[in-house]
Scaffold this active site. Structure first.
Site, PDB file in Angstrom:
ATOM      1  N   HIS A 376     -23.757 -20.895 -13.262  1.00 41.84           N
ATOM      2  CA  HIS A 376     -24.651 -20.498 -14.209  1.00 41.84           C
ATOM      3  C   HIS A 376     -25.380 -21.409 -14.880  1.00 41.84           C
ATOM      4  CE1 HIS A 376     -23.257 -16.402 -14.486  1.00 41.84           C
ATOM      5  NE2 HIS A 376     -21.981 -16.499 -14.118  1.00 41.84           N
ATOM      6  N   LYS A 567     -32.274 -15.963 -28.691  1.00 37.28           N
ATOM      7  CA  LYS A 567     -31.118 -16.690 -27.624  1.00 37.28           C
ATOM      8  C   LYS A 567     -30.546 -17.742 -28.301  1.00 37.28           C
ATOM      9  CE  LYS A 567     -35.200 -17.518 -25.328  1.00 37.28           C
ATOM     10  NZ  LYS A 567     -34.944 -17.071 -23.789  1.00 37.28           N
ATOM     11  N   ARG A 568     -29.342 -18.310 -27.641  1.00 39.32           N
ATOM     12  CA  ARG A 568     -28.931 -19.570 -28.244  1.00 39.32           C
ATOM     13  C   ARG A 568     -29.795 -20.531 -28.605  1.00 39.32           C
ATOM     14  NH1 ARG A 568     -23.041 -19.524 -28.029  1.00 39.32           N
ATOM     15  NH2 ARG A 568     -23.238 -21.599 -29.165  1.00 39.32           N
ATOM     16  N   LYS A 573     -34.145 -24.710 -24.219  1.00 35.80           N
ATOM     17  CA  LYS A 573     -34.886 -23.466 -24.505  1.00 35.80           C
ATOM     18  C   LYS A 573     -36.022 -23.446 -25.315  1.00 35.80           C
ATOM     19  CE  LYS A 573     -30.268 -20.837 -24.010  1.00 35.80           C
ATOM     20  NZ  LYS A 573     -30.637 -20.020 -23.024  1.00 35.80           N
ATOM     21  N   THR A 675     -31.502 -13.537 -19.323  1.00 36.33           N
ATOM     22  CA  THR A 675     -31.368 -11.859 -19.334  1.00 36.33           C
ATOM     23  C   THR A 675     -31.940 -11.348 -20.214  1.00 36.33           C
ATOM     24  OG1 THR A 675     -28.957 -12.411 -20.085  1.00 36.33           O
ATOM     25  CG2 THR A 675     -29.187 -11.973 -17.585  1.00 36.33           C
ATOM     26  N   LYS A 679     -34.417  -7.785 -20.784  1.00 33.71           N
ATOM     27  CA  LYS A 679     -34.195  -6.448 -21.804  1.00 33.71           C
ATOM     28  C   LYS A 679     -35.528  -6.331 -22.420  1.00 33.71           C
ATOM     29  CE  LYS A 679     -29.676  -8.333 -22.460  1.00 33.71           C
ATOM     30  NZ  LYS A 679     -28.724  -9.185 -23.266  1.00 33.71           N
TER      31      LYS A 679
HETATM   32  C1  26Q Z   1     -17.496 -24.859 -21.728  1.00 41.19           C
HETATM   33  C2  26Q Z   1     -16.505 -25.785 -22.139  1.00 41.19           C
HETATM   34  C3  26Q Z   1     -16.022 -25.827 -23.304  1.00 41.19           C
HETATM   35  C4  26Q Z   1     -16.279 -24.737 -24.030  1.00 41.19           C
HETATM   36  C5  26Q Z   1     -17.244 -23.687 -23.636  1.00 41.19           C
HETATM   37  C6  26Q Z   1     -17.817 -23.799 -22.387  1.00 41.19           C
HETATM   38  C7  26Q Z   1     -18.982 -22.921 -22.160  1.00 41.19           C
HETATM   39  C8  26Q Z   1     -18.966 -21.456 -22.653  1.00 41.19           C
HETATM   40  C9  26Q Z   1     -19.975 -20.759 -22.283  1.00 41.19           C
HETATM   41  C10 26Q Z   1     -20.044 -23.385 -21.182  1.00 41.19           C
HETATM   42  C11 26Q Z   1     -21.103 -22.185 -21.018  1.00 41.19           C
HETATM   43  C12 26Q Z   1     -21.051 -21.230 -21.377  1.00 41.19           C
HETATM   44  C13 26Q Z   1     -22.000 -20.200 -21.230  1.00 41.19           C
HETATM   45  C14 26Q Z   1     -23.162 -20.011 -20.402  1.00 41.19           C
HETATM   46  C15 26Q Z   1     -24.117 -19.456 -20.161  1.00 41.19           C
HETATM   47  O1  26Q Z   1     -24.393 -18.395 -21.113  1.00 41.19           O
HETATM   48  N1  26Q Z   1     -24.976 -19.451 -19.288  1.00 41.19           N
HETATM   49  C16 26Q Z   1     -26.315 -18.593 -19.139  1.00 41.19           C
HETATM   50  O2  26Q Z   1     -25.749 -17.655 -18.167  1.00 41.19           O
HETATM   51  C17 26Q Z   1     -26.873 -16.480 -18.017  1.00 41.19           C
HETATM   52  C18 26Q Z   1     -25.954 -15.574 -17.295  1.00 41.19           C
HETATM   53  O3  26Q Z   1     -25.980 -15.957 -16.056  1.00 41.19           O
HETATM   54  C19 26Q Z   1     -28.194 -17.180 -17.533  1.00 41.19           C
HETATM   55  O4  26Q Z   1     -29.050 -15.939 -17.667  1.00 41.19           O
HETATM   56  C20 26Q Z   1     -28.728 -18.148 -18.648  1.00 41.19           C
HETATM   57  O5  26Q Z   1     -29.822 -18.931 -18.101  1.00 41.19           O
HETATM   58  C21 26Q Z   1     -27.569 -19.202 -18.505  1.00 41.19           C
HETATM   59  O6  26Q Z   1     -28.018 -20.335 -19.583  1.00 41.19           O
END
Ligand code: 26Q
Length: 836
Positions: A376, A567-568, A573, A675, A679
């Protein structure tokens, strides 16, 4: 174990012959009253809406459980292949309205509540979001399991039951303040604890070798401190089809043996307190935060998820097939949601060899044939790496297995590229030089038969960039699965007025087959239909206005262009680009350049990772600019900037129906998919966006005329990096100069001098990886085109209709069909449900 087993169980006939629960008003109303009065013990004096919500949820939960059991039995009887979606995050949001839609009981529940004098909308608001995810990746998992149930695929979601989900965001003095999200504090009626399926998880200790009765070498992992994983199941109903799948979330608990051991050494109180170490494991969801990388507790979480889920699957298998694993790979598939659960590769090897006695080769072929990995992110700094030292301490046997996988793998690499030392170092699962680290993405690639990205561009860039060596070795492993969102929650449920207009126009087939929305295309040319479409959208905007008035006491003009970016918060972004544009508009107003002005409300929402300094400062900037803009009498209704606090799933359900313009403005090549963009499109908003992630496919579907494109392409971004000169660009653009001047002179931070210097420095740096300045002019020009289009109501409405009409591709039903056809290969199982 606190639970004792029955010597006998209740005969099946007593349970399966239960009459079906009534789905009519009389039965549900009677049940509602009984739950409210008897189970919950409340009466007319209770003013707390929560209990009415809970009573209704119990009525519905009973009906789900009934179908759940039938689905479970249908899968069992079929001996069908199954898939398991392993994810550290399931961002489910609320359950009530979704369950009602999927059971098809909206109208009858409306009547029940009318009778008892309650308002459904108020009850809905009494439910806490299940915020067990950070953002896109977690919400995708939630949409996926909805689609799996709707497509009647036997898929189980495996995750963690965090006590505290994503933090709740307060804004104090313009800054983000995090509050813990104790989402379970009022209980959770939707889940069922299944202590009987508890699994034991090992941590620490060491390994010992011995030879078994057949003369084979066996490894034992001994002296470990064990932790229990207790499953909590939530029903996942399909759309009006009788199928109810399972989301199984693990909660960590202490073992009694562990306590006893310490107790016998005389430390009773300390040993009871030590229970915390175990129970802490699933206490809190980690925010997606660079500073949280490499933390031991997170590794414990990941291993608990992987080990508990795999043991659960293997236990069921052994229960039916004894120790015969011949068909295991033909009957089971694991999908890894990013690298977070990828330790499952090594754990499956361990369980198959050490517990079930398979040889390395047999175990490896099963592992590879069952595992599939979804990536991702394209940001190299976001790839997970675990210190070898930490892994040896915490998971000694797992570390041995990873070393052995690496040895086998590197042998294969050197056969393919004899003598290529650089390549061996590049591809090794172990990063050398400094502290040794395990590259989890490489473990996932090596241990899987499928590796996919989440949008066409993203998958292409994985193959050409991040994972190029692996692509050269195994081109056939790599594939794309463009993301989607579930149309049940993201259209039918969150925008019932638009859904009804669509259904009235083209029938209701679109809820199951979103490609049918194409039938709306000719209606874009129909004046009467456009008027109705416009009215529905104005109503949705009005609801958003009222909601924000209530929440923030701010007045938004419903006729303004609602320009939304939620979004985050992350530099890539580019919320900053959005803010620069707002400052530019403000500057034009102040200079009286307002001929033909288009009133605009810019809404920005999102959470910053608690340790991400720049992201937090960007929130402060948005609020500081908002403060100046919104309180300037010269500006008035022409421009508003609002930061939407505590953005979450239930907030998006209110926001996306009321948006005109969807901001998807990441630096090209950085957003894997997005995503939220889908929406918005589904709900008829028009996108202003770069050629990044799924934006590219959105534009392909809707056509160039119905999408506002701007910015450098991914190739141009990479080329420009070598000679990027933001200061030169600022000097050549008078508008941008004035914007930068307003920022630099402290116009938005008069009493807090210099707080935005870090932001100014970062965008003026020739090393700014996100190249915000480079896209400013092109963004402003695209925004002018937006204004021209918006001023022409007929044109805008036509574009809006065409966006919805062409959003069919972005249903997770399509995405999941592709996962299933190309990776899982499951047969849909129809559940006998007397459904009408
Ligand atoms: C990693 C290490 C330690 C703590 C947390 C994490 C961590 C947690 C969540 C790293 C990444 C995430 C989430 C990533 C994420 O949401 N990525 C998004 O995924 C979506 C679904 O595929 C995409 O549409 C987005 O582009 C992408 O940014």
């Amino acid at each position: 174990m606190p639970h004792r087993r029955f010597k006998t169980s209740i005969p099946k006939s007593h349970i399966t012959t239960l009459p079906d629960l009534g789905m009519d008003k009389q039965h549900m109303e009677a049940d509602f009253k009984r739950y409210y009065a008897h189970r919950l013990g409340r009466d007319e004096n209770c003013l707390w809406l929560h209990y009415a919500y809970e009573a209704l949820a119990l009525v519905i939960s009973d009906r789900l459980t009934e179908r759940w059991k039938k689905t479970y039995n249908a899968y069992k009887d079929e001996h069908c292949k199954r898939a398991y979606y392993l994810s550290m995050e399931f961002l489910m949001g609320r359950t009530l309205s979704n369950a009602m839609i999927n059971l098809g009981i909206n109208d009858v529940i409306d009547k029940v509540l009318y009778d008892v004098g309650l308002d459904l909308e108020e009850l809905v608001e009494a439910e806490a979001d299940a915020g067990l995810g950070n953002g896109g990746l977690g919400r995708l998992a939630a949409c996926f399991i909805d689609s799996c149930a709707t497509l009647q695929l036997p898929v189980t979601g495996y995750g963690l039951r965090y006590e505290y989900g994503m933090f709740s965001q307060d804004i104090i003095n313009g800054e983000q303040v995090e509050k813990p999200d104790h989402w379970l504090c009022n209980g959770n009626v939707w889940e069922i604890e299944r202590a009987e399926y508890t699994q034991k998880i090992k941590f620490g200790g060491h390994t010992e070798c011995h030879t078994d009765e057949n003369g084979h070498k066996r490894v034992c992992w001994v002296g470990s401190h064990d932790v229990l994983a207790v499953p909590f199941d939530t029903p996942i109903p399909g759309y009006q089809n009788g199928t109810v799948n399972t989301l199984r979330l693990w909660k960590a608990a202490a073992t009694d043996e562990f306590d006893l051991q310490e107790f016998n050494e005389g430390d009773y109180a300390e040993s009871v307190a030590a229970k915390n170490t175990a129970e802490n494991i699933t206490m809190v969801l980690y925010p997606n935060d660079a500073n949280e990388n490499g933390k031991a507790l997170r590794l414990r979480q990941q291993y608990l998820l992987a080990s508990a889920s795999l043991q659960d699957v293997l236990q069921t298998w052994v229960g039916r097939q004894n120790n015969d694993f011949t068909d295991f790979a033909a009957k089971n598939a694991f999908q890894l949601n990013d690298t977070h659960p990828s330790i499952a590769v090594a754990e499956l090897m361990r369980l198959l060899m050490d517990i079930h006695g398979l040889s390395w080769d047999k175990a490896w072929s099963i592992t590879r044939d069952t595992m599939a990995y979804t990536n991702h992110t394209l940001l190299p700094e976001a790839l997970e790496k675990w210190s070898v030292g930490l892994m040896k301490d915490l998971l000694p046997r797992i570390m041995e297995i990873i070393f052995e996988i690496n040895a086998h793998f590197l042998a294969e690499v050197s056969t393919h590229w004899p003598g290529d030392k650089d390549r061996l170092a590049r591809m090794s699962l172990i990063e050398e030089g400094g502290e040794q680290k395990v590259r989890m993405a490489y473990l996932a690639i090596v241990g899987s038969h499928s590796v996919n990205g989440v949008a066409a561009l993203h998958s292409k860039l994985l193959q050409q960039g991040l994972f190029h060596d692996f692509y050269e070795l195994w081109p056939a492993k790599f594939n794309n699965k463009t993301n989607g969102v579930t149309p049940r929650r993201w259209l039918a449920m969150c925008n019932p007025e638009l859904a009804e207009l669509i259904t009235e126009t083209i029938g209701d087939g679109w809820v199951r087959d979103l490609s049918l929305l194409k039938k709306l295309t000719p209606f874009a040319e129909d004046q009467a239909f456009r008027d109705r479409w416009h009215t529905v959208q104005q109503d949705a905007k009005q609801r958003l206005v009222e909601f924000k008035k209530q929440e923030l006491d701010i007045d938004l003009n419903v006729d303004a262009l609602f320009d939304v970016q939620v979004k985050r918060i992350h530099e890539y972004k580019r919320q900053l680009l959005n803010v620069l544009h707002v400052i530019h508009l403000y500057d034009r107003i102040k200079r009286g350049e307002t001929k033909n002005w288009t009133a605009r409300c810019v809404l920005i929402g999102g959470k910053a990772a608690p340790g991400y300094f720049m992201a937090k400062r960007i929130i402060k900037l948005i609020n500081s600019v908002a403060n100046v803009v919104n309180n300037d009498p010269d500006v008035g209704d022409k421009l508003k900037l609002v930061f939407l606090p505590n953005y979450r799933v239930s907030a998006m359900e209110k926001i996306c129906p009321g948006a005109d313009l969807s901001e998807q403005i990441s630096t090209a090549g950085k957003e894997a998919s997005g995503t939220g963009n889908m929406k918005f499109m589904m709900n008829g908003a028009i996108t202003i966006g770069t050629l990044d992630g799924a934006n590219i496919e959105i534009r392909e579907e809707v056509g160039d005329d119905n999408f506002f494109l701007f910015g450098l392409t991914e190739n141009e971004v990479e080329d420009l990096r070598h000679h990027y000169d933001p200061v030169g660009m600022i000097n050549q653009d008078e508008d941008l100069q004035r914007v930068m001047n307003l920022l630099e002179c402290g116009h938005f931070n008069q009493f807090e001098p210099n707080i935005f210097d870090c932001i100014i420095d970062s965008i003026k740096s020739p090393n700014d990886p996100w190249m915000t300045i480079a896209d400013f002019r092109s963004f402003v020009n695209a925004q002018k085109q937006v204004e021209t289009a918006f001023q022409n109501k007929e044109r805008w409405t036509r574009m809006s209709i065409l966006n919805t009409a062409n959003s069919g591709k972005f249903s997770t039903d399509r995405t999941i069909t592709e996962y299933n056809d190309e990776i899982w290969k499951l047969k849909p199982i129809h559940v006998d449900n007397n459904y009408n």
